[in-house]
Design a protein around this motif. Sequence first.
Motif, PDB file in Angstrom:
ATOM      1  N   ALA A   1      -2.116   6.837   6.894  1.00  0.00           N
ATOM      2  CA  ALA A   1      -2.483   6.177   5.639  1.00  0.00           C
ATOM      3  C   ALA A   1      -1.317   6.090   4.664  1.00  0.00           C
ATOM      4  O   ALA A   1      -1.285   5.223   3.796  1.00  0.00           O
ATOM      5  N   ASN A   2      -0.330   6.975   4.812  1.00  0.00           N
ATOM      6  CA  ASN A   2       0.812   7.001   3.910  1.00  0.00           C
ATOM      7  C   ASN A   2       2.018   6.210   4.431  1.00  0.00           C
ATOM      8  O   ASN A   2       3.026   6.108   3.750  1.00  0.00           O
ATOM      9  N   LEU A   3       1.919   5.668   5.641  1.00  0.00           N
ATOM     10  CA  LEU A   3       3.052   4.941   6.214  1.00  0.00           C
ATOM     11  C   LEU A   3       3.243   3.587   5.548  1.00  0.00           C
ATOM     12  O   LEU A   3       2.291   2.876   5.271  1.00  0.00           O
ATOM     13  N   GLN A   4       4.502   3.278   5.303  1.00  0.00           N
ATOM     14  CA  GLN A   4       4.869   1.979   4.750  1.00  0.00           C
ATOM     15  C   GLN A   4       6.149   1.550   5.448  1.00  0.00           C
ATOM     16  O   GLN A   4       6.984   2.391   5.800  1.00  0.00           O
ATOM     17  N   THR A   5       6.323   0.274   5.660  1.00  0.00           N
ATOM     18  CA  THR A   5       7.534  -0.250   6.287  1.00  0.00           C
ATOM     19  C   THR A   5       8.234  -1.186   5.317  1.00  0.00           C
ATOM     20  O   THR A   5       7.590  -2.023   4.681  1.00  0.00           O
ATOM     21  N   ALA A   6       9.527  -1.015   5.207  1.00  0.00           N
ATOM     22  CA  ALA A   6      10.338  -1.899   4.371  1.00  0.00           C
ATOM     23  C   ALA A   6      11.420  -2.527   5.240  1.00  0.00           C
ATOM     24  O   ALA A   6      12.016  -1.849   6.083  1.00  0.00           O
ATOM     25  N   SER A   7      11.670  -3.803   5.035  1.00  0.00           N
ATOM     26  CA  SER A   7      12.746  -4.516   5.719  1.00  0.00           C
ATOM     27  C   SER A   7      13.630  -5.147   4.669  1.00  0.00           C
ATOM     28  O   SER A   7      13.135  -5.655   3.661  1.00  0.00           O
ATOM     29  N   PHE A   8      14.931  -5.099   4.914  1.00  0.00           N
ATOM     30  CA  PHE A   8      15.862  -5.673   3.949  1.00  0.00           C
ATOM     31  C   PHE A   8      17.183  -6.007   4.609  1.00  0.00           C
ATOM     32  O   PHE A   8      17.518  -5.485   5.672  1.00  0.00           O
ATOM     33  N   LYS A   9      17.910  -6.911   3.989  1.00  0.00           N
ATOM     34  CA  LYS A   9      19.244  -7.305   4.445  1.00  0.00           C
ATOM     35  C   LYS A   9      20.268  -6.327   3.899  1.00  0.00           C
ATOM     36  O   LYS A   9      20.159  -5.873   2.755  1.00  0.00           O
ATOM     37  N   VAL A  10      21.271  -6.020   4.711  1.00  0.00           N
ATOM     38  CA  VAL A  10      22.383  -5.169   4.281  1.00  0.00           C
ATOM     39  C   VAL A  10      23.654  -5.994   4.437  1.00  0.00           C
ATOM     40  O   VAL A  10      24.057  -6.341   5.550  1.00  0.00           O
ATOM     41  N   GLU A  11      24.269  -6.336   3.338  1.00  0.00           N
ATOM     42  CA  GLU A  11      25.522  -7.098   3.351  1.00  0.00           C
ATOM     43  C   GLU A  11      26.694  -6.140   3.223  1.00  0.00           C
ATOM     44  O   GLU A  11      26.581  -5.089   2.595  1.00  0.00           O
ATOM     45  N   GLY A  12      27.813  -6.509   3.816  1.00  0.00           N
ATOM     46  CA  GLY A  12      29.035  -5.713   3.697  1.00  0.00           C
ATOM     47  C   GLY A  12      29.385  -4.928   4.943  1.00  0.00           C
ATOM     48  O   GLY A  12      30.435  -4.286   4.996  1.00  0.00           O
TER      49      GLY A  12
ATOM     50  N   THR B   1      22.005  -9.052  12.936  1.00  0.00           N
ATOM     51  CA  THR B   1      21.148  -9.778  11.986  1.00  0.00           C
ATOM     52  C   THR B   1      21.283  -9.241  10.562  1.00  0.00           C
ATOM     53  O   THR B   1      20.702  -9.814   9.638  1.00  0.00           O
ATOM     54  N   LYS B   2      22.006  -8.116  10.415  1.00  0.00           N
ATOM     55  CA  LYS B   2      22.190  -7.446   9.122  1.00  0.00           C
ATOM     56  C   LYS B   2      20.850  -7.022   8.515  1.00  0.00           C
ATOM     57  O   LYS B   2      20.674  -7.007   7.300  1.00  0.00           O
ATOM     58  N   LEU B   3      19.903  -6.679   9.396  1.00  0.00           N
ATOM     59  CA  LEU B   3      18.558  -6.335   8.968  1.00  0.00           C
ATOM     60  C   LEU B   3      18.283  -4.848   9.211  1.00  0.00           C
ATOM     61  O   LEU B   3      18.527  -4.338  10.302  1.00  0.00           O
ATOM     62  N   ALA B   4      17.776  -4.193   8.177  1.00  0.00           N
ATOM     63  CA  ALA B   4      17.356  -2.794   8.283  1.00  0.00           C
ATOM     64  C   ALA B   4      15.845  -2.741   8.154  1.00  0.00           C
ATOM     65  O   ALA B   4      15.259  -3.437   7.319  1.00  0.00           O
ATOM     66  N   THR B   5      15.226  -1.916   8.985  1.00  0.00           N
ATOM     67  CA  THR B   5      13.784  -1.714   8.932  1.00  0.00           C
ATOM     68  C   THR B   5      13.535  -0.214   8.885  1.00  0.00           C
ATOM     69  O   THR B   5      14.025   0.525   9.728  1.00  0.00           O
ATOM     70  N   VAL B   6      12.775   0.218   7.885  1.00  0.00           N
ATOM     71  CA  VAL B   6      12.530   1.643   7.676  1.00  0.00           C
ATOM     72  C   VAL B   6      11.034   1.884   7.554  1.00  0.00           C
ATOM     73  O   VAL B   6      10.360   1.223   6.753  1.00  0.00           O
ATOM     74  N   THR B   7      10.531   2.829   8.348  1.00  0.00           N
ATOM     75  CA  THR B   7       9.139   3.259   8.238  1.00  0.00           C
ATOM     76  C   THR B   7       9.156   4.623   7.565  1.00  0.00           C
ATOM     77  O   THR B   7       9.842   5.539   8.034  1.00  0.00           O
ATOM     78  N   PHE B   8       8.422   4.744   6.478  1.00  0.00           N
ATOM     79  CA  PHE B   8       8.517   5.954   5.661  1.00  0.00           C
ATOM     80  C   PHE B   8       7.182   6.324   5.045  1.00  0.00           C
ATOM     81  O   PHE B   8       6.234   5.534   5.025  1.00  0.00           O
ATOM     82  N   ASP B   9       7.123   7.549   4.516  1.00  0.00           N
ATOM     83  CA  ASP B   9       5.953   8.056   3.804  1.00  0.00           C
ATOM     84  C   ASP B   9       6.055   7.573   2.361  1.00  0.00           C
ATOM     85  O   ASP B   9       6.962   7.977   1.627  1.00  0.00           O
ATOM     86  N   LYS B  10       5.119   6.723   1.950  1.00  0.00           N
ATOM     87  CA  LYS B  10       5.192   6.124   0.606  1.00  0.00           C
ATOM     88  C   LYS B  10       4.943   7.133  -0.512  1.00  0.00           C
ATOM     89  O   LYS B  10       5.210   6.840  -1.668  1.00  0.00           O
ATOM     90  N   THR B  11       4.467   8.342  -0.170  1.00  0.00           N
ATOM     91  CA  THR B  11       4.291   9.373  -1.198  1.00  0.00           C
ATOM     92  C   THR B  11       5.585  10.137  -1.452  1.00  0.00           C
ATOM     93  O   THR B  11       5.693  10.862  -2.431  1.00  0.00           O
ATOM     94  N   ILE B  12       6.567   9.958  -0.558  1.00  0.00           N
ATOM     95  CA  ILE B  12       7.847  10.672  -0.699  1.00  0.00           C
ATOM     96  C   ILE B  12       8.992   9.720  -1.026  1.00  0.00           C
ATOM     97  O   ILE B  12       9.815   9.990  -1.887  1.00  0.00           O
ATOM     98  N   GLN B  13       9.050   8.587  -0.346  1.00  0.00           N
ATOM     99  CA  GLN B  13      10.136   7.619  -0.523  1.00  0.00           C
ATOM    100  C   GLN B  13       9.611   6.333  -1.143  1.00  0.00           C
ATOM    101  O   GLN B  13       8.418   6.038  -1.073  1.00  0.00           O
ATOM    102  N   THR B  14      10.526   5.574  -1.715  1.00  0.00           N
ATOM    103  CA  THR B  14      10.214   4.251  -2.252  1.00  0.00           C
ATOM    104  C   THR B  14      11.295   3.283  -1.789  1.00  0.00           C
ATOM    105  O   THR B  14      12.403   3.711  -1.442  1.00  0.00           O
ATOM    106  N   PRO B  15      11.006   1.983  -1.785  1.00  0.00           N
ATOM    107  CA  PRO B  15      12.051   1.015  -1.440  1.00  0.00           C
ATOM    108  C   PRO B  15      13.278   1.129  -2.348  1.00  0.00           C
ATOM    109  O   PRO B  15      14.411   0.943  -1.905  1.00  0.00           O
TER     110      PRO B  15
END
Length: 127
Positions: free
Chosen positions: A49-60, A90-104
């Motif tokens: 229930a606390n899992l959240q996934t964030a995807s984002f581009k990483v440049e550089g 693809t310069k793409l990062a995908t992170v699965t995390f506990d939304k009660t501990i981490q935030t985007p």
Amino acid sequence: MNFTKSIAAIALTSLLFVSCKKNTVETTSTTTASTETTVPKVKKEIATANLQTASFKVEGMSCAIGCAKTIQEDLTGLEGVQKATVDFDTKLATVTFDKTIQTPEKLTKVVEAAADGKTYTVSNMKS
């Protein structure tokens, strides 16, 4: 003549004993240090229930091993992160995390602080 040989033998033996002892200590501390880095961290189980996934581009990023792997290890090492992948091509990062501990926002700060703090930028955050 025997006295001189005895003194030389004692001096040589003492020198070998001292130098071997010093190398043993250095080897032991090196072994200890490398053992500490290879011990895996035990991660806490994250409730579904606390899992959240964030995807984002990483440049550089300029390479897969030095940049992408380093960022991936930094993200994976964070408390509350279950899994992180960084694709150099693809310069793409995908992170699965506990939304009660981490935030985007925290994930963004970790990526942008990697290296010298000026190399990587995060964009297109989707959570």
